[in-house]
Write a protein that holds these residues in place. Structure first.
Motif, short mmCIF file in Angstrom:
data_model
loop_
_atom_site.label_atom_id
_atom_site.label_comp_id
_atom_site.label_asym_id
_atom_site.label_seq_id
_atom_site.Cartn_x
_atom_site.Cartn_y
_atom_site.Cartn_z
N ILE A 206 0.79 -1.34 -0.13
CA ILE A 206 0.00 0.16 0.03
C ILE A 206 0.89 1.02 -0.10
O ILE A 206 0.71 2.12 -0.86
CB ILE A 206 -0.92 0.11 1.20
N GLU A 207 1.62 1.28 0.97
CA GLU A 207 2.59 2.49 1.17
C GLU A 207 3.52 2.71 -0.13
O GLU A 207 3.82 3.66 -0.67
CB GLU A 207 3.34 2.48 2.05
N CYS A 208 4.14 1.81 -0.85
CA CYS A 208 4.77 1.66 -2.10
C CYS A 208 4.11 2.30 -3.04
O CYS A 208 4.50 2.94 -3.94
CB CYS A 208 5.35 0.11 -2.24
N LEU A 209 2.72 1.86 -3.43
CA LEU A 209 1.86 2.32 -4.31
C LEU A 209 1.60 3.78 -4.22
O LEU A 209 1.44 4.55 -5.08
CB LEU A 209 0.47 1.59 -4.33
N ARG A 210 1.33 4.05 -2.81
CA ARG A 210 1.13 5.63 -2.59
C ARG A 210 2.28 6.52 -2.99
O ARG A 210 1.93 7.54 -3.35
CB ARG A 210 0.96 5.66 -0.88
N GLY A 211 3.48 5.88 -2.55
CA GLY A 211 4.59 6.70 -3.15
C GLY A 211 5.04 6.73 -4.56
O GLY A 211 5.61 7.90 -4.89
N ARG A 212 4.15 5.87 -5.38
CA ARG A 212 4.41 6.08 -6.88
C ARG A 212 3.03 6.67 -7.45
O ARG A 212 2.91 6.78 -8.44
CB ARG A 212 4.42 4.53 -7.26
N GLY A 213 2.21 7.36 -6.42
CA GLY A 213 1.32 8.12 -7.03
C GLY A 213 -0.01 7.65 -7.08
O GLY A 213 -0.85 8.00 -7.88
N HIS A 214 -0.35 6.27 -6.66
CA HIS A 214 -1.71 5.57 -6.82
C HIS A 214 -2.26 5.68 -5.57
O HIS A 214 -2.19 5.85 -4.51
CB HIS A 214 -1.31 4.01 -7.14
#
Length: 115
Positions: free
Chosen positions: A107-115
């Motif tokens: 989840i945090e990785c995807l947020r960090g990539r703008g999703h």
């Protein structure tokens, strides 16, 4: 006989060991073009966090030790049975914790990539 009961439980815990890294988020709207490749990269990142597996093993060992002591102290219990139950409880709790942490990484990785 106890070993026949324990084996399916151990197999069930190990079968779920990677489920947190396979988390598929529910999106509100259409995914961007890069979403699938970003998701795969984030899942791979979560899957490669081996320290969670070591923590699960540690929890199982601590559970086995505590279970053995409690089984020995109990008037009708036995140390081996207590160790088996304790190892299963500790291992299961560690696996659940590791899965939740892997899911949070996705989840945090995807947020960090703008999703």
């Amino acid at each position: 006989m106890k070993h026949l009961i324990v084996l399916p439980a151990v197999l069930a815990v190990t079968a779920c060991a990677d489920s947190g890294a396979n988390y598929q988020p529910i999106l509100d709207g259409q995914p961007t073009v890069a979403f699938q490749s970003d998701l795969a990269a984030c899942q791979s990142l979560a899957r490669n966090q081996n320290q969670f597996d070591q923590e699960t093993i540690g929890a199982a060992v601590l559970g086995a030790g505590a279970g053995a002591v409690l089984g020995e102290v109990d008037d009708e219990g036995d140390a081996l049975g207590g160790a088996i139950v304790g190892a299963l409880a500790g291992g299961a709790a560690g696996a659940v914790n590791a899965n939740e942490r892997r899911e949070a990484i996705v989840i945090e990785c995807l947020r960090g990539r703008g999703h």
